[in-house]
Structure formats: structure tokens, C-alpha cells
Write a protein that holds these residues in place. Structure first.
Motif, PDB file in Angstrom:
ATOM      1  N   PHE A 170      33.183  -3.164  57.807  1.00 32.60           N
ATOM      2  CA  PHE A 170      33.165  -4.492  57.592  1.00 32.60           C
ATOM      3  C   PHE A 170      33.462  -4.905  56.295  1.00 32.60           C
ATOM      4  CE2 PHE A 170      29.461  -3.776  60.812  1.00 32.60           C
ATOM      5  CZ  PHE A 170      30.101  -4.493  61.880  1.00 32.60           C
ATOM      6  N   ASN A 171      34.508  -5.997  56.243  1.00 31.53           N
ATOM      7  CA  ASN A 171      34.777  -6.229  54.823  1.00 31.53           C
ATOM      8  C   ASN A 171      33.821  -7.502  54.179  1.00 31.53           C
ATOM      9  OD1 ASN A 171      37.620  -6.095  56.782  1.00 31.53           O
ATOM     10  ND2 ASN A 171      37.891  -5.446  54.582  1.00 31.53           N
ATOM     11  N   GLU A 172      32.891  -7.957  55.073  1.00 33.71           N
ATOM     12  CA  GLU A 172      32.176  -8.939  54.552  1.00 33.71           C
ATOM     13  C   GLU A 172      30.980  -9.057  55.580  1.00 33.71           C
ATOM     14  OE1 GLU A 172      32.082 -10.192  51.690  1.00 33.71           O
ATOM     15  OE2 GLU A 172      33.999  -9.783  50.811  1.00 33.71           O
ATOM     16  N   ILE A 173      29.913  -9.438  55.336  1.00 37.80           N
ATOM     17  CA  ILE A 173      28.969  -9.843  55.992  1.00 37.80           C
ATOM     18  C   ILE A 173      28.407 -11.246  55.780  1.00 37.80           C
ATOM     19  CG2 ILE A 173      26.506  -9.003  56.955  1.00 37.80           C
ATOM     20  CD1 ILE A 173      26.979  -6.488  55.998  1.00 37.80           C
ATOM     21  N   PHE A 174      28.086 -11.929  56.879  1.00 31.56           N
ATOM     22  CA  PHE A 174      27.674 -13.265  56.814  1.00 31.56           C
ATOM     23  C   PHE A 174      26.218 -13.742  57.737  1.00 31.56           C
ATOM     24  CE2 PHE A 174      32.114 -13.312  55.627  1.00 31.56           C
ATOM     25  CZ  PHE A 174      32.182 -14.149  54.828  1.00 31.56           C
ATOM     26  N   PRO A 175      25.201 -13.785  57.362  1.00 28.98           N
ATOM     27  CA  PRO A 175      24.142 -14.214  57.886  1.00 28.98           C
ATOM     28  C   PRO A 175      24.177 -15.776  58.302  1.00 28.98           C
ATOM     29  CG  PRO A 175      23.398 -14.045  55.585  1.00 28.98           C
ATOM     30  CD  PRO A 175      25.006 -13.788  55.802  1.00 28.98           C
ATOM     31  N   ILE A 176      24.003 -15.947  59.535  1.00 32.21           N
ATOM     32  CA  ILE A 176      24.096 -17.470  59.988  1.00 32.21           C
ATOM     33  C   ILE A 176      23.300 -17.821  61.144  1.00 32.21           C
ATOM     34  CG2 ILE A 176      26.565 -17.499  59.321  1.00 32.21           C
ATOM     35  CD1 ILE A 176      26.554 -17.812  62.910  1.00 32.21           C
ATOM     36  N   SER A 177      23.324 -18.988  61.487  1.00 28.63           N
ATOM     37  CA  SER A 177      22.617 -19.550  62.842  1.00 28.63           C
ATOM     38  C   SER A 177      23.606 -20.694  63.262  1.00 28.63           C
ATOM     39  CB  SER A 177      21.324 -20.273  62.260  1.00 28.63           C
ATOM     40  OG  SER A 177      20.508 -20.847  63.553  1.00 28.63           O
ATOM     41  N   GLU A 205      23.214 -23.035  59.818  1.00 26.47           N
ATOM     42  CA  GLU A 205      23.142 -22.327  58.338  1.00 26.47           C
ATOM     43  C   GLU A 205      24.196 -21.294  58.424  1.00 26.47           C
ATOM     44  OE1 GLU A 205      19.756 -20.225  55.825  1.00 26.47           O
ATOM     45  OE2 GLU A 205      19.087 -21.108  57.997  1.00 26.47           O
ATOM     46  N   GLY A 206      24.766 -21.186  57.185  1.00 24.95           N
ATOM     47  CA  GLY A 206      25.632 -20.449  56.692  1.00 24.95           C
ATOM     48  C   GLY A 206      27.039 -20.384  57.356  1.00 24.95           C
ATOM     49  N   VAL A 207      27.248 -21.415  58.255  1.00 20.60           N
ATOM     50  CA  VAL A 207      28.460 -21.493  59.059  1.00 20.60           C
ATOM     51  C   VAL A 207      29.459 -21.982  57.894  1.00 20.60           C
ATOM     52  CG1 VAL A 207      29.772 -22.745  60.762  1.00 20.60           C
ATOM     53  CG2 VAL A 207      27.561 -21.789  61.431  1.00 20.60           C
ATOM     54  N   ALA A 208      29.148 -23.073  57.179  1.00 21.52           N
ATOM     55  CA  ALA A 208      30.231 -23.783  56.267  1.00 21.52           C
ATOM     56  C   ALA A 208      30.499 -22.648  55.460  1.00 21.52           C
ATOM     57  CB  ALA A 208      29.685 -24.844  55.662  1.00 21.52           C
ATOM     58  N   ASN A 209      29.985 -21.669  54.966  1.00 21.56           N
ATOM     59  CA  ASN A 209      30.459 -20.644  54.184  1.00 21.56           C
ATOM     60  C   ASN A 209      31.177 -19.791  54.820  1.00 21.56           C
ATOM     61  OD1 ASN A 209      30.213 -19.167  51.572  1.00 21.56           O
ATOM     62  ND2 ASN A 209      28.896 -17.771  52.553  1.00 21.56           N
ATOM     63  N   LEU A 210      30.941 -19.394  55.993  1.00 19.70           N
ATOM     64  CA  LEU A 210      31.766 -18.526  56.610  1.00 19.70           C
ATOM     65  C   LEU A 210      33.288 -19.290  56.892  1.00 19.70           C
ATOM     66  CD1 LEU A 210      32.347 -16.416  58.576  1.00 19.70           C
ATOM     67  CD2 LEU A 210      31.366 -17.648  60.529  1.00 19.70           C
ATOM     68  N   ILE A 211      33.193 -20.487  56.901  1.00 17.36           N
ATOM     69  CA  ILE A 211      34.648 -21.035  57.402  1.00 17.36           C
ATOM     70  C   ILE A 211      35.267 -21.109  56.013  1.00 17.36           C
ATOM     71  CG2 ILE A 211      35.577 -23.415  57.960  1.00 17.36           C
ATOM     72  CD1 ILE A 211      33.127 -23.910  59.795  1.00 17.36           C
ATOM     73  N   LYS A 212      34.465 -21.584  54.631  1.00 14.86           N
ATOM     74  CA  LYS A 212      35.276 -21.532  53.676  1.00 14.86           C
ATOM     75  C   LYS A 212      35.866 -20.299  53.225  1.00 14.86           C
ATOM     76  CE  LYS A 212      33.901 -22.569  48.715  1.00 14.86           C
ATOM     77  NZ  LYS A 212      33.014 -23.013  47.993  1.00 14.86           N
TER      78      LYS A 212
END
Length: 282
Positions: free
Chosen positions: A144-151, A156-163
Motif C-alpha cells: 500500500f502506497n497510502e491509506i485513506f479512512p473514509i465513509s 467523510e474522507g472522500v474529498a481528501n481521497l479524490i484530491k
């Protein structure tokens, strides 16, 4: 224009389809509480200013002794070679299972230059300390290069994932082949909506042993007439689908019609027919 090909893979019911819908801002992928609700690789487009994502939702990895469809098991990995980003989506509220282990083993043999993001979905179902401990645990996985906690439910957290995902799009002179966000045949999409309603209404093995086929679509002004066949292999299944005096089939039809009408923003006339097929045709 920059473009990036994103493939979502993960255990069944991890929330991949819900995440696609949240990114798209509309319902484009089937969502159900039942396992294996997505049965084909669905491709959708989403533009964010100068970035375009080609997102592919795939069937979940499914561990079962029952034979459902061999193509379902292999198709999640079919698009990895052409992807730029891979989202491995897991349900943070569940323990690691064989499906997750199978994904990791498969990826290790297929990954070349792709970036792999672990998406810890459904953080709305757990406490914050559980999220932190999960991040620490999964960080040990070198893949894994990155880990993103989202809902995918609350966003929650989806905008950061897209960015962050935008950083991995590539400049291209090729324009999108489709002016629409969804690259999926309408007949198939309509069939999937009805199959979703069957999954929701009938709590037995029937949904996995039936096909929904959109036979014909007639468009007239602001109305669409859709004719579908629900093909089953047992008379008992047909009886359950139809229900007493057609009550169950009516419920399924009403729910499907409303869903399609919201999507198309048009009046929908949906005609459902339950047909019995020979076993070899299913």
C-alpha cells in the motif's frame, strides 16, 4: 486534460459500489446488503476541472463453496494491468478474512507501476481509536502506497481521497469518448436496477439464480417503456418472485420503476415478465 484509470477491488460488501456512487455524486452502481451484488466490471467517468477519472467498479472477491459464476471470481483482477491507481476497499468494522488475503496475494503478482491505496471504508461504524489502530496495522503491508479512512455513506474522507488521487493523473490529448458520466449500456443498467430490487425484496438464494434481461426499450417524448424478463430455472422460484396474485412482482416493479425514473428524470413504464428457462441456459 489529465486522466487517470482507477480500479476498485475488495472483498464483497466492502462498499465499493457505494464509494463509486459517492464520488460520482449520483447512483450509478448497484448497492445491496447481500454478497456479490455487483456481477460485472462497470466503467464510469468523472471530471474534476482539469482532471478526469475513469473509475471501474468490479465484483467483490467472494469466498463460497457454492458455485455462482467463475467469471465473477476472476473479473476483479481483469483491469489491473491498464490501471494507474488501485483502490483496495475494505470494511474497517470487520476482521481480516480469506477474501482480503486473496486480494493481497493476487496483487503482489500483478502490480508493476500502479499505485495502490487502501481504503478503510465505513469508519462511521467504528470509534476513532479503532480507525487509528487499523491504520497502524495495515501500514505493515508494503504493497500500500497510502491509506485513506473514509465513509462512503457520509462522505467523510472522500474529498481528501479524490484530491490526493489527482496527483496521479497523466496529461493526455485524448478527449473522453463519452459526453456522459456513465459508460454502460442502458439495457444492462436497467437490468441491474431491477436485480437490485430483487435482492432487496427476496431473502433467499433466488437472486443469485436468476437473470434479468431488458428485452426492449421504447422512448417516446418524456416517457420510456421498458420490457424486462426475469429468467429463473425452477417453478418454485417463479412462484416466489410472482407472489400471491402478483404482489411480489408488483413490489419489485414499483421499486425498480421509481429508481429508473429518478435516474432518467422521465416517466417510466416498466413491464416485468417472469420466465422459466432450462437449467443449462442459466
Amino acid at each position: 486534460m489529465k486522466s487517470g484509470n482507477i480500479v476498485l477491488i475488495g472483498p464483497t460488501n466492502s462498499g465499493k459500489s457505494s464509494l463509486v456512487n459517492k464520488i460520482m455524486g449520483q447512483r450509478v452502481s448497484l448497492v445491496s446488503r447481500k454478497k456479490q451484488s455487483t456481477t460485472f466490471n462497470q466503467k464510469v467517468y468523472k471530471k474534476f476541472s482539469e482532471n478526469e477519472f475513469i473509475i471501474q467498479d468490479t465484483p467483490g472477491f467472494f469466498s463460497s463453496r457454492k458455485k455462482i459464476n467463475n467469471n465473477i471470481i476472476s473479473s476483479p483482477l481483469a483491469e489491473i494491468e491498464t490501471s494507474d491507481l488501485i483502490y483496495v476497499v475494505v470494511d474497517i468494522s470487520l476482521r481480516i478474512n480469506n477474501e482480503y488475503k486473496k486480494i493481497i496475494n493476487s496483487l503482489e503478482n500483478k502490480i508493476e507501476k500502479q499505485h495502490v491505496f487502501l481504503i478503510l471504508n465505513k469508519i462511521d461504524k467504528v470509534k476513532k481509536d479503532k480507525v487509528l489502530s487499523a491504520i497502524k496495522f495495515y501500514s505493515k503491508e508494503k504493497i500500500f502506497n497510502e491509506i485513506f479512512p473514509i465513509s462512503s455513506l457520509t462522505g467523510e474522507g472522500v474529498a481528501n481521497l479524490i484530491k490526493f488521487s489527482k496527483k496521479f493523473t497523466i496529461k493526455t490529448s485524448i478527449k473522453s469518448k463519452s459526453s456522459s458520466n456513465i459508460q454502460i449500456k442502458k439495457k444492462l443498467f436497467y437490468s441491474e436496477v431491477t436485480r437490485e430490487k430483487i435482492l432487496d425484496k427476496i431473502h433467499r438464494e433466488i437472486p443469485y439464480q436468476c437473470d434479468v434481461v431488458t428485452e426492449k426499450i421504447n422512448k417516446v417524448a418524456s416517457q420510456i417503456k421498458i420490457y424486462q424478463s426475469i429468467v429463473v430455472k425452477r417453478q418454485s422460484h417463479k412462484n416466489i418472485l410472482v407472489g400471491k396474485k402478483g404482489s411480489m412482482l408488483k413490489e419489485i416493479g414499483q421499486a425498480s420503476r421509481k429508481e429508473i425514473a429518478r435516474f432518467e428524470n422521465k416517466k417510466i413504464h416498466l413491464f416485468l415478465f417472469v420466465k422459466l428457462a432450462k437449467e443449462k441456459k442459466i
